[in-house]
Structures are given as C-alpha cells and as structure tokens.
Design a protein around this motif. Structure first.
Motif, PDB file in Angstrom:
ATOM      1  N   ALA A  65       0.819  -1.213   0.000  1.00 22.33           N
ATOM      2  CA  ALA A  65       0.000   0.000   0.000  1.00 22.33           C
ATOM      3  C   ALA A  65       0.854   1.264   0.000  1.00 22.33           C
ATOM      4  O   ALA A  65       0.356   2.357  -0.259  1.00 22.33           O
ATOM      5  CB  ALA A  65      -0.921  -0.002   1.228  1.00 22.33           C
ATOM      6  N   PHE A  66       2.146   1.130   0.285  1.00 19.46           N
ATOM      7  CA  PHE A  66       3.030   2.292   0.398  1.00 19.46           C
ATOM      8  C   PHE A  66       4.142   2.189  -0.644  1.00 19.46           C
ATOM      9  O   PHE A  66       4.561   1.080  -0.998  1.00 19.46           O
ATOM     10  CB  PHE A  66       3.667   2.344   1.796  1.00 19.46           C
ATOM     11  CG  PHE A  66       2.742   2.806   2.896  1.00 19.46           C
ATOM     12  CD1 PHE A  66       2.807   4.105   3.382  1.00 19.46           C
ATOM     13  CD2 PHE A  66       1.806   1.940   3.455  1.00 19.46           C
ATOM     14  CE1 PHE A  66       1.960   4.535   4.406  1.00 19.46           C
ATOM     15  CE2 PHE A  66       0.959   2.358   4.471  1.00 19.46           C
ATOM     16  CZ  PHE A  66       1.036   3.652   4.948  1.00 19.46           C
ATOM     17  N   PRO A  67       4.656   3.319  -1.127  1.00 22.01           N
ATOM     18  CA  PRO A  67       5.790   3.286  -2.070  1.00 22.01           C
ATOM     19  C   PRO A  67       7.103   2.956  -1.347  1.00 22.01           C
ATOM     20  O   PRO A  67       7.240   3.200  -0.149  1.00 22.01           O
ATOM     21  CB  PRO A  67       5.829   4.712  -2.616  1.00 22.01           C
ATOM     22  CG  PRO A  67       5.220   5.561  -1.548  1.00 22.01           C
ATOM     23  CD  PRO A  67       4.196   4.695  -0.862  1.00 22.01           C
ATOM     24  N   VAL A  70       9.152   5.061   1.251  1.00 18.68           N
ATOM     25  CA  VAL A  70       8.799   5.180   2.666  1.00 18.68           C
ATOM     26  C   VAL A  70       9.816   4.487   3.569  1.00 18.68           C
ATOM     27  O   VAL A  70      10.019   4.890   4.714  1.00 18.68           O
ATOM     28  CB  VAL A  70       7.362   4.650   2.900  1.00 18.68           C
ATOM     29  CG1 VAL A  70       7.067   4.472   4.381  1.00 18.68           C
ATOM     30  CG2 VAL A  70       6.352   5.615   2.274  1.00 18.68           C
ATOM     31  N   GLN A  73      12.365   7.010   4.398  1.00 16.62           N
ATOM     32  CA  GLN A  73      11.729   8.073   5.206  1.00 16.62           C
ATOM     33  C   GLN A  73      11.533   7.599   6.646  1.00 16.62           C
ATOM     34  O   GLN A  73      11.770   8.345   7.609  1.00 16.62           O
ATOM     35  CB  GLN A  73      10.387   8.455   4.584  1.00 16.62           C
ATOM     36  CG  GLN A  73      10.533   9.151   3.231  1.00 16.62           C
ATOM     37  CD  GLN A  73       9.214   9.205   2.459  1.00 16.62           C
ATOM     38  OE1 GLN A  73       8.186   8.665   2.894  1.00 16.62           O
ATOM     39  NE2 GLN A  73       9.239   9.857   1.300  1.00 16.62           N
ATOM     40  N   MET A  74      11.129   6.356   6.791  1.00 13.34           N
ATOM     41  CA  MET A  74      10.916   5.847   8.150  1.00 13.34           C
ATOM     42  C   MET A  74      12.242   5.636   8.891  1.00 13.34           C
ATOM     43  O   MET A  74      12.293   5.783  10.111  1.00 13.34           O
ATOM     44  CB  MET A  74      10.100   4.554   8.115  1.00 13.34           C
ATOM     45  CG  MET A  74       8.602   4.779   7.908  1.00 13.34           C
ATOM     46  SD  MET A  74       7.797   5.761   9.230  1.00 13.34           S
ATOM     47  CE  MET A  74       8.004   4.660  10.631  1.00 13.34           C
ATOM     48  N   ASN A  77      12.800   8.690  10.482  1.00 17.77           N
ATOM     49  CA  ASN A  77      11.883   8.814  11.621  1.00 17.77           C
ATOM     50  C   ASN A  77      12.401   8.029  12.833  1.00 17.77           C
ATOM     51  O   ASN A  77      12.346   8.516  13.974  1.00 17.77           O
ATOM     52  CB  ASN A  77      10.496   8.326  11.194  1.00 17.77           C
ATOM     53  CG  ASN A  77       9.377   8.805  12.099  1.00 17.77           C
ATOM     54  OD1 ASN A  77       9.513   9.810  12.811  1.00 17.77           O
ATOM     55  ND2 ASN A  77       8.269   8.084  12.099  1.00 17.77           N
ATOM     56  N   SER A  81      13.712   9.507  16.506  1.00 16.95           N
ATOM     57  CA  SER A  81      12.898   9.052  17.640  1.00 16.95           C
ATOM     58  C   SER A  81      11.414   9.383  17.490  1.00 16.95           C
ATOM     59  O   SER A  81      10.720   9.587  18.484  1.00 16.95           O
ATOM     60  CB  SER A  81      13.410   9.634  18.966  1.00 16.95           C
ATOM     61  OG  SER A  81      14.699   9.144  19.230  1.00 16.95           O
ATOM     62  N   GLY A  82      10.922   9.376  16.241  1.00 14.99           N
ATOM     63  CA  GLY A  82       9.524   9.731  16.031  1.00 14.99           C
ATOM     64  C   GLY A  82       8.571   8.564  15.808  1.00 14.99           C
ATOM     65  O   GLY A  82       7.359   8.770  15.742  1.00 14.99           O
ATOM     66  N   ALA A  83       9.104   7.355  15.700  1.00 11.74           N
ATOM     67  CA  ALA A  83       8.240   6.220  15.354  1.00 11.74           C
ATOM     68  C   ALA A  83       7.672   5.553  16.606  1.00 11.74           C
ATOM     69  O   ALA A  83       8.103   5.824  17.730  1.00 11.74           O
ATOM     70  CB  ALA A  83       9.033   5.206  14.530  1.00 11.74           C
ATOM     71  N   ALA A  84       6.696   4.673  16.389  1.00 10.13           N
ATOM     72  CA  ALA A  84       6.078   3.962  17.509  1.00 10.13           C
ATOM     73  C   ALA A  84       7.123   3.213  18.328  1.00 10.13           C
ATOM     74  O   ALA A  84       7.115   3.259  19.563  1.00 10.13           O
ATOM     75  CB  ALA A  84       5.024   2.989  16.987  1.00 10.13           C
ATOM     76  N   GLN A  87       8.894   5.239  20.923  1.00  6.56           N
ATOM     77  CA  GLN A  87       8.114   5.588  22.124  1.00  6.56           C
ATOM     78  C   GLN A  87       8.050   4.384  23.063  1.00  6.56           C
ATOM     79  O   GLN A  87       8.172   4.521  24.283  1.00  6.56           O
ATOM     80  CB  GLN A  87       6.694   6.027  21.755  1.00  6.56           C
ATOM     81  CG  GLN A  87       6.563   6.929  20.529  1.00  6.56           C
ATOM     82  CD  GLN A  87       7.555   8.069  20.474  1.00  6.56           C
ATOM     83  OE1 GLN A  87       7.767   8.774  21.460  1.00  6.56           O
ATOM     84  NE2 GLN A  87       8.182   8.253  19.324  1.00  6.56           N
ATOM     85  N   THR A 172       0.785  -3.617   5.403  1.00  9.41           N
ATOM     86  CA  THR A 172       0.471  -2.268   5.863  1.00  9.41           C
ATOM     87  C   THR A 172      -0.937  -1.840   5.467  1.00  9.41           C
ATOM     88  O   THR A 172      -1.354  -0.738   5.807  1.00  9.41           O
ATOM     89  CB  THR A 172       1.460  -1.256   5.254  1.00  9.41           C
ATOM     90  OG1 THR A 172       1.493  -1.464   3.841  1.00  9.41           O
ATOM     91  CG2 THR A 172       2.851  -1.446   5.817  1.00  9.41           C
ATOM     92  N   LEU A 283       2.317  -3.634  13.020  1.00  5.37           N
ATOM     93  CA  LEU A 283       3.136  -2.505  12.578  1.00  5.37           C
ATOM     94  C   LEU A 283       4.552  -2.918  12.245  1.00  5.37           C
ATOM     95  O   LEU A 283       5.221  -2.274  11.439  1.00  5.37           O
ATOM     96  CB  LEU A 283       3.150  -1.434  13.685  1.00  5.37           C
ATOM     97  CG  LEU A 283       3.986  -0.194  13.421  1.00  5.37           C
ATOM     98  CD1 LEU A 283       3.519   0.502  12.138  1.00  5.37           C
ATOM     99  CD2 LEU A 283       3.912   0.771  14.589  1.00  5.37           C
ATOM    100  N   SER A 287       7.748  -3.241  17.297  1.00  4.95           N
ATOM    101  CA  SER A 287       6.856  -2.573  18.250  1.00  4.95           C
ATOM    102  C   SER A 287       6.182  -3.544  19.221  1.00  4.95           C
ATOM    103  O   SER A 287       6.110  -3.272  20.432  1.00  4.95           O
ATOM    104  CB  SER A 287       5.805  -1.754  17.503  1.00  4.95           C
ATOM    105  OG  SER A 287       5.108  -2.545  16.564  1.00  4.95           O
TER     106      SER A 287
ATOM    107  N   PRO B  19       0.708   2.841   9.418  1.00  6.46           N
ATOM    108  CA  PRO B  19      -0.518   2.548   8.670  1.00  6.46           C
ATOM    109  C   PRO B  19      -1.718   2.662   9.607  1.00  6.46           C
ATOM    110  O   PRO B  19      -1.609   2.374  10.813  1.00  6.46           O
ATOM    111  CB  PRO B  19      -0.312   1.098   8.214  1.00  6.46           C
ATOM    112  CG  PRO B  19       1.174   0.888   8.244  1.00  6.46           C
ATOM    113  CD  PRO B  19       1.661   1.716   9.396  1.00  6.46           C
ATOM    114  N   ALA B  22      -2.636   0.170  12.606  1.00  8.19           N
ATOM    115  CA  ALA B  22      -1.550  -0.795  12.780  1.00  8.19           C
ATOM    116  C   ALA B  22      -1.157  -1.005  14.243  1.00  8.19           C
ATOM    117  O   ALA B  22      -0.483  -1.984  14.565  1.00  8.19           O
ATOM    118  CB  ALA B  22      -0.326  -0.374  11.970  1.00  8.19           C
ATOM    119  N   MET B 306       4.492  10.013  19.129  1.00  7.93           N
ATOM    120  CA  MET B 306       4.918   9.744  17.752  1.00  7.93           C
ATOM    121  C   MET B 306       4.870  10.994  16.886  1.00  7.93           C
ATOM    122  O   MET B 306       4.052  11.890  17.101  1.00  7.93           O
ATOM    123  CB  MET B 306       4.016   8.677  17.106  1.00  7.93           C
ATOM    124  CG  MET B 306       4.309   7.266  17.543  1.00  7.93           C
ATOM    125  SD  MET B 306       3.095   6.097  16.855  1.00  7.93           S
ATOM    126  CE  MET B 306       3.559   6.122  15.114  1.00  7.93           C
ATOM    127  N   ALA B 307       5.743  11.008  15.885  1.00 11.58           N
ATOM    128  CA  ALA B 307       5.718  12.077  14.888  1.00 11.58           C
ATOM    129  C   ALA B 307       4.555  11.857  13.926  1.00 11.58           C
ATOM    130  O   ALA B 307       4.120  10.724  13.700  1.00 11.58           O
ATOM    131  CB  ALA B 307       7.033  12.080  14.107  1.00 11.58           C
TER     132      ALA B 307
END
Lengths: 317, 317
Positions: A65-67, A70, A73-74, A77, A81-84, A87, A172, A283, A287, B19, B22, B306-307
């Motif tokens: 579902a995503f290019p 990503v 880009q992740m 992220n 420290s911005g991703a699940a 945290q 995803t 995810l 996580s 997603p 997720a 999260m971002a």
C-alpha cells in the motif's frame, strides 16, 4: 542455558511471598531468563531494540500500500525518535539502534530469480550480527521494509508448505487487488525454488536484507547469552529460518506478541512459541516485542525484588 | 467522557507515522483514555495502585489454603514494598497505597447471615472512595484477604446465576476437599439471599470490606475522571456490583488481565470487557492490573509521542 542458575531461581521462586504458581507465566519467564543470563536473581537493565531496514525488488509488482521511498523516510523517523517503536522502547528503558541496509539497492524481484547473491546474504547476516550490543541484557529485532511481508510470506510458504494464501496478509493495508498480486508473487516465488531444503538458501532466494540481518542478530544474541523477544510476522519468518536450520536455535527467544497479520499465528505455531501479548498490532518495527519488554521486566522485577516468606514474616501455605 | 477530546485524539491518530489501525488495541486505548482525561494528547505520569485488605468470617469453614493471619502479614509486606504488586508498580512508575480494613474484626460468616451491617458496608465503601488520589491519572484497585475468592464467587453467583461450581476456583491453591467446602459455602450463601435484586445489598450480604472498598474506589475514580484498570476475579466481582447497579458504571475501566482463577472469564463476559493480558496470573493484590499499566503507558506514549507524517516527512499510504 545455565542449569544451576535455573535451579537456584526455582528455589528462590518457591520462597517468594505468593502462593506457588500464582504469577503464572511470569514465573516461567523469570526462570528462562535466569538460565540464559546465568544469574538466579537478575534484573533487566539494558534492553536493546535493533531496527533493520531494507528494500525489496518485488515491490515493483504492486504488492504494498506504500511506495518503497517510505522505507528510507521511516529510517529517518527512527533516527529522530519519532516512530512507535521509539516511544515504546523509551517507555521500558530500551535503547534503539538503526541499521539501513543498502536502501538504494533493493533486492532483486524474487519471482524472477534469487533476491540476493551469496555475498549480499552474508553481508546482511553480518550486519545483523554486528548490530547486537554484547552488553545488552535483552534483545529485540525490529524491521522496516516496504514489501517485506511479501518476502516473509514467501519464506514461510517455502519452508512450511501450505497455500500462498495461508501466509499472505494485508501487510500495511494493501487493497484486495494488491493482495491478489501479493499472493500470486508469493506463490510464484516459492514455486520457483520448489524442493529447496536449505533454510539459508531459502532466505537468500526469497528474503530481504533486513530479514537476513534479523536472523544474524538473533544468532549473535544467542552467542552473547542475551535473551530475545521476537516481534511479529517478519521477525518470525527470520526466526523460522534459524529454527529450520537448527532445532533449539530459538530456545533463547520468546514470542512477544501475536500480530494481526494473517499468517502470524500459523508461523508462531511452526516455531512452537506462545505469544506474550495479543493486542492486534501489525506494525512491525519491533513494536510488539518492545511492548512485551514491559512484561518481561515485570516478571524479573517480581522474581528478583519480592520478599521471601521468611524476610516478610509471612506464613507459607 | 469528553467527545471533543476523543475526536481530536482520533484526528491526531490518523496523522501518526504508521498505517491506519496498525497499533491495534493500543489505538483504542489511547482514544478511550483521552476521552476520560479530556485531553487529546495525554501521558500517564501518576498511576496509583490502591491495595485494600479485609478478613472473612467464612474462612472458619476451611475454604482457603492459607490461615487468616496471612492477611495482616501481607499488609506488612505491602507496606515494606516486598510483595509482587510493589515490584510491578515500581516497574511502571505507580505509587502503592495500602488500606487495611478492620483486620481484627472479620466479616460475619455469610453462610449464616449478612457479612456486614449497613454501617460496616458504608464505612468500607467510604474507605475505598477516600483512598483514591484525585491527582492520580490512572487507578488500579487491588486486594488482599484470605477467603475473598469465596466471597467474590458468592457475589457472582447471586448476581449472575448459574451453579456455584461455575464461579468457585482454587483461589490461593486450596485442595480438593477445601474446594468442595468452598463451593458448598458459596452455594449456601447465595441461596440464603435468593431473589435479592439490589446489587449493593448482595455486596453487604456476601461481600468483604476490601471488596466494598474496591467498589467505592472505582466509583470515586469515575468521579475524578481517572481511568481504571480492573484486576482479577475479586476486583471484577466488586466491579460487577457497580455494573449491575448502573449500566455504564464501568465505562471508565478496562480489564487488565484474564486471571487463571476458574470463574474469571465468565465474570469478564458479564462485565463485557476483553482483557488486555492473559498470562495465567492468579495472585490478586492488583498485580495483573499493575502489569497492564505498562500496556496502557505504551499506548499513550505512542499516541502522544509519535511524529506525524508531516513532521517526519513520511509519505502517507
């Protein structure tokens, strides 16, 4: 594992201020952890969550579902420290490390031919191996890679059999047409190497760099006697390669959670692992396993921190 | 709950770098918590675990594996931070408070007559109510009371019907003969008040002081808009009294775990709550709910930390 540490931990458990067995699975976890650490009264102080990222040639078939962009880009992220997973790791005192594996050079489309050369496979395994902090006392391998549930499903199909649809899920969140393309790619990839019995060759043919890195990291953790919490579908596919290569290779690992990804229950059954959590996560990133760090920390906090009947002046049962 | 906060939290969730859906149940937990706190981006910083202790006249019938003296001994252990719940609370940054309710004056044997007078019931409810820290942002009610699974089973039987054996389990580990005596006491107690429709009167007739205190505390938490994590069998019986007294009375509560105590699954079904954890615990004290604090903290850490796609420069699906 260290049998003497397990025996000493079991003797301690019997003295703790609770009815025998009343902490259920937390008690088993404490003994298992004590055995791998060689310490009858350990604590978890330095967990590591290692996230590996890779790109997949099969994505060109429209299976996600995503290019593919990503993935990189992740990685940014994760590093910010911005991703699940960041945290969750912070919640339970774990350090996150990130390794991006040649993102600008996706694996080859595994429907057409081997995803990786032998050199590429070895490089990815070594990257995983070297990512493990020998001083960590608990290890989680996570991943990011657009298209990697497709690769994981193909590995599972090649190693466990069944139908492609048994192992192929929405990832995803791919739509029905994408799911059909994905299932077809999984079926074709596994059919291309039908009869291949060597798990590492299956990994090379159908895997991704981040999948191989996870396998290398789980092995390295074993070498360092660092207990592992397995994450979801992709991590479990990497673990399956080790499990089929050497029985007992995952004795130092527990399943952190049951993912909502379609084939994960079947994959955990193949590994012989019962998940600690079942909260509908799907995810990746590590996580679900990072969330399970809390359960394991709780188990060890009880085991190593509780008073004994004698210390507390409490009458035994 | 605050509908505006829920809507704002839902809008935020849709922007986070994952997603859609997720994070599974973690997403639902975050919205639920945001609604009760009236804050679209909250964190859990001040959880409270309140442990209530009481003694039970029915223990004279030989329904428990432990002597009644253990209740007071364990209160000392809670106060000295030696029990399982202390370790789990410390793991997840929760404060433990302890209230012993007239341990030297057990309730009357509920097989013979009412366990508590009206004055005693009210005093216990008020003790629970007043034990809740209005500044807490998450609340767990735990208990200690030799014999209290017997009381909880009788409450469940009186309010939900069925057979005494449906609700009666091994508690701290009573043997087969003790289990038979326990089941008989549960049956006789519920039969003595057959037809009683008032849940609070059932609580007075069959309950214990700590069970009533838990009910009072769960109500007070509602008043203060503090979300609650329910613990195991005894806590769920206390919650059932509120649930039967007023539909929706437990909307501010989630079920922390499925206990190994026989009747707990049925009790959670009666409450309409799906447990967050299922790890075979059967200790009480609030231990299972304390472990689930980690799950809830993880859910809010993701939601609030999260971002967004925009912040991280990640392409949406």
């Amino acid at each position: 594992p260290d049998d003497a540490a397990i025996a000493a931990a079991r003797a301690r458990d019997a003295q703790l201020t609770k009815p025998s067995g009343a902490l259920g699975r937390l008690e088993e976890l404490a003994l298992w952890y004590a055995g791998w650490r060689g310490d009858a009264r350990p604590r978890i102080a330095r967990p590591q969550v290692a996230v590996f990222a890779g790109n997949h040639g099969v994505v060109a078939r429209g299976v996600s579902a995503f290019p593919a962009a990503v993935t990189a880009q992740m990685v940014g992220n994760f590093e910010a420290s911005g991703a699940a997973v960041n945290q969750l790791a912070a919640c339970f005192g774990a350090r996150v490390t990130v390794r991006a594996l040649d993102l600008d050079r996706p694996t080859a489309d595994f429907v057409e031919g081997p995803a990786m050369s032998e050199e590429e496979l070895v490089a990815a395994l070594v990257t995983g191996w070297e990512a493990v902090d020998p001083e960590a006392d608990l290890f989680v391998a996570g991943e990011m890679g657009i298209g990697n549930t497709c690769s994981a499903a193909a590995i599972a199909l090649a190693l466990e059999g069944g139908e492609a649809a048994d192992w192929t899920g929405r990832g995803t969140g791919v739509d029905a047409a994408g799911l059909a393309r994905k299932t077809e790619a999984v079926a074709q990839g596994a059919a291309r190497i039908a009869g291949e019995a060597d798990p590492l060759e299956v990994l090379r043919q159908l895997g991704g760099r981040e999948v191989a890195a996870m396998a290398g990291a789980i092995l390295a953790a074993r070498q360092h006697r660092i207990p592992v919490i397995l994450d979801g579908f992709i991590c479990s596919a990497a673990a399956l390669v080790l499990h089929r290569a050497a029985p007992g290779a995952l004795d130092h690992a527990v399943a952190g959670h049951l993912s909502a990804e379609g084939g994960h229950r079947r994959l955990l059954d193949a590994l012989g692992k019962a998940p600690l959590l079942s909260l509908g996560l799907r995810l990746g990133e590590g996580s679900g396993a990072a969330l399970a760090i809390g359960v394991l920390k709780g188990a060890l906090a009880c085991h190593s921190g509780m008073a004994t009947f004698e210390e507390a002046g409490v009458s035994g049962g």
